[in-house]
Design an enzyme around this catalytic site. Structure first.
Site, PDB file in Angstrom:
ATOM      1  N   ASN A  79      38.703  38.490  38.838  1.00  0.00           N
ATOM      2  CA  ASN A  79      38.385  38.583  37.523  1.00  0.00           C
ATOM      3  C   ASN A  79      37.371  39.343  36.328  1.00  0.00           C
ATOM      4  O   ASN A  79      36.860  38.124  36.527  1.00  0.00           O
ATOM      5  CB  ASN A  79      39.544  37.548  37.461  1.00  0.00           C
ATOM      6  CG  ASN A  79      40.151  37.297  35.593  1.00  0.00           C
ATOM      7  OD1 ASN A  79      39.496  38.230  34.251  1.00  0.00           O
ATOM      8  ND2 ASN A  79      41.485  37.004  35.160  1.00  0.00           N
ATOM      9  N   GLU A  81      42.607  41.175  35.260  1.00  0.00           N
ATOM     10  CA  GLU A  81      42.118  41.949  34.069  1.00  0.00           C
ATOM     11  C   GLU A  81      41.919  42.597  33.999  1.00  0.00           C
ATOM     12  O   GLU A  81      41.116  42.749  33.199  1.00  0.00           O
ATOM     13  CB  GLU A  81      42.030  40.505  33.619  1.00  0.00           C
ATOM     14  CG  GLU A  81      42.701  39.105  33.592  1.00  0.00           C
ATOM     15  CD  GLU A  81      42.400  37.565  32.095  1.00  0.00           C
ATOM     16  OE1 GLU A  81      42.755  38.483  30.146  1.00  0.00           O
ATOM     17  OE2 GLU A  81      41.882  36.441  33.029  1.00  0.00           O
ATOM     18  N   ASP A 118      43.023  35.434  40.962  1.00  0.00           N
ATOM     19  CA  ASP A 118      42.887  34.659  40.308  1.00  0.00           C
ATOM     20  C   ASP A 118      44.969  34.109  40.667  1.00  0.00           C
ATOM     21  O   ASP A 118      45.582  34.927  39.794  1.00  0.00           O
ATOM     22  CB  ASP A 118      43.135  35.410  38.869  1.00  0.00           C
ATOM     23  CG  ASP A 118      43.226  34.149  37.549  1.00  0.00           C
ATOM     24  OD1 ASP A 118      43.132  32.790  37.873  1.00  0.00           O
ATOM     25  OD2 ASP A 118      42.594  34.259  37.136  1.00  0.00           O
ATOM     26  N   ASN A 176      45.848  30.786  38.719  1.00  0.00           N
ATOM     27  CA  ASN A 176      45.570  30.502  37.701  1.00  0.00           C
ATOM     28  C   ASN A 176      46.264  28.561  38.283  1.00  0.00           C
ATOM     29  O   ASN A 176      47.120  28.421  37.195  1.00  0.00           O
ATOM     30  CB  ASN A 176      46.131  30.581  36.505  1.00  0.00           C
ATOM     31  CG  ASN A 176      45.726  31.288  35.482  1.00  0.00           C
ATOM     32  OD1 ASN A 176      44.784  31.434  35.144  1.00  0.00           O
ATOM     33  ND2 ASN A 176      46.143  32.602  34.799  1.00  0.00           N
ATOM     34  N   ASP A 202      40.303  31.302  40.719  1.00  0.00           N
ATOM     35  CA  ASP A 202      40.594  32.133  42.103  1.00  0.00           C
ATOM     36  C   ASP A 202      40.561  31.823  43.584  1.00  0.00           C
ATOM     37  O   ASP A 202      39.401  31.041  44.094  1.00  0.00           O
ATOM     38  CB  ASP A 202      38.889  32.889  41.877  1.00  0.00           C
ATOM     39  CG  ASP A 202      39.082  33.263  40.134  1.00  0.00           C
ATOM     40  OD1 ASP A 202      40.051  34.415  40.016  1.00  0.00           O
ATOM     41  OD2 ASP A 202      38.603  32.500  39.570  1.00  0.00           O
ATOM     42  N   ASP A 230      34.204  35.124  32.679  1.00  0.00           N
ATOM     43  CA  ASP A 230      34.266  33.772  32.645  1.00  0.00           C
ATOM     44  C   ASP A 230      34.524  33.005  34.285  1.00  0.00           C
ATOM     45  O   ASP A 230      34.807  32.271  34.616  1.00  0.00           O
ATOM     46  CB  ASP A 230      35.544  32.992  31.568  1.00  0.00           C
ATOM     47  CG  ASP A 230      36.431  34.007  31.468  1.00  0.00           C
ATOM     48  OD1 ASP A 230      36.567  34.597  32.184  1.00  0.00           O
ATOM     49  OD2 ASP A 230      37.767  33.681  30.377  1.00  0.00           O
ATOM     50  N   HIS A 231      34.640  34.447  35.043  1.00  0.00           N
ATOM     51  CA  HIS A 231      35.559  34.134  36.564  1.00  0.00           C
ATOM     52  C   HIS A 231      34.270  35.023  37.356  1.00  0.00           C
ATOM     53  O   HIS A 231      33.346  35.807  36.731  1.00  0.00           O
ATOM     54  CB  HIS A 231      36.252  34.421  36.803  1.00  0.00           C
ATOM     55  CG  HIS A 231      38.156  34.025  36.137  1.00  0.00           C
ATOM     56  ND1 HIS A 231      38.632  33.577  36.965  1.00  0.00           N
ATOM     57  CD2 HIS A 231      38.516  34.349  35.008  1.00  0.00           C
ATOM     58  CE1 HIS A 231      39.692  33.227  36.227  1.00  0.00           C
ATOM     59  NE2 HIS A 231      39.292  33.462  35.000  1.00  0.00           N
TER      60      HIS A 231
END
Length: 261
Positions: A7, A34, A149, A151, A222, A251-252
């Site tokens: 991501n 993303e 991802d 989530n 993930d 951030d991933h």
DNA sequence: ATGGTAGAGATTCTA
């Protein structure tokens, strides 16, 4: 064949982060989430220069997924089946032919916050559609990787501080149950093949806020799901945790598997 | 209890 999910949180803002990692890690195939751009805005050239074929499924501003591959990509499909009215760009699938053919699905599952509410309803409906499609993928009896991802924090040990996620869509019992229902079809979570005991972590995401990285206040959202035929080919796997400490990080961090394919 | 960060693109939403 090394296959990764990442991501990237805005591929245009982070193109140097991405090309730096591609040069270092040298994955053969990458699914991105993303990308946050339309297909025509995707920064193809610096990625193609590293030897990758590129297939995108973007939209304006948010979401967006892509597949990069050093090998040719065949039979590319865009969008998760099951709802023709869904306009969010969260799913792409393609066949990669090495000495064996693999089907690779890259997905960006809806966040679902705030919950309860329409966004959470959309998340759960999307997971039901993924469940239905995942069953069809297993029925092909090909080696299939369904990665991205999700989530979803599957278990308490997948969060540094599970108590703070109790009211979050990523850790709600409904989200975790929907994830388990997919696994129970016969998918294998790659990371848990090598780390099956009860210890905390590893993590794949640390928020930008409140010093989450510095405190190692992470979560694992993930995931790489392998069909039995893909799991039989597994050689190695890893999480490129060090990417989170570099300049202008997502951030991933990337999660990858190496398959004998 | 609050706010802390980041990207895209528009003066806010999503995460």
């Amino acid at each position: 064949m090394k296959i990764a999910t990442f991501n990237i949180n805005g591929v245009r803002a982070r193109i140097e982060t991405l090309t730096g990692w591609l040069s270092e890690a040298e994955p053969d195939v990458v699914v991105l989430q993303e990308i946050k751009c339309q297909d025509e805005g995707f920064p193809r050239e610096p990625i193609a220069d590293l030897g990758y074929n590129i297939e995108t499924h973007g939209q304006k501003g948010f979401n967006g997924v892509a597949i990069l591959s050093k090998l040719p990509l065949e039979d590319v499909t865009r969008g998760l089946p099951g709802d023709d009215t869904d306009e969010q760009a969260r799913y792409i699938e393609a066949t990669v032919v090495g000495h064996r053919a693999l089907r690779v699905a890259g997905l960006y599952l809806p966040n679902g916050n705030p919950q309860p509410g329409p966004k959470f309803d959309y998340k759960l409906a999307w997971m039901q559609r993924l469940h239905d499609h995942a069953r069809q993928l297993l029925a092909t009896e090909m080696p299939v990787l369904m990665m991205g991802d999700y989530n979803v924090i599957p278990e308490a040990r997948d969060a540094a501080r599970p108590e703070k996620w109790l009211d979050d869509a990523l850790f709600r019992p409904e989200s975790r149950a929907a994830f388990r229902r997919i696994l129970h079809q016969g998918w294998i979570e790659a990371v848990r093949l090598r780390d099956a005991d009860g210890s905390r972590g590893p993590f794949t995401f640390w928020d930008y806020q409140a010093g989450a990285w510095q405190r190692d206040d992470g979560i694992r959202i993930d995931h790489v799901l392998l069909s039995p035929q893909a799991a039989d080919l597994l050689i190695d796997l890893g999480i490129d945790r060090d990417e989170r400490a570099k300049d202008k990080p997502s951030d991933h961090v990337p999660v990858w598997v190496d398959l004998d394919a």
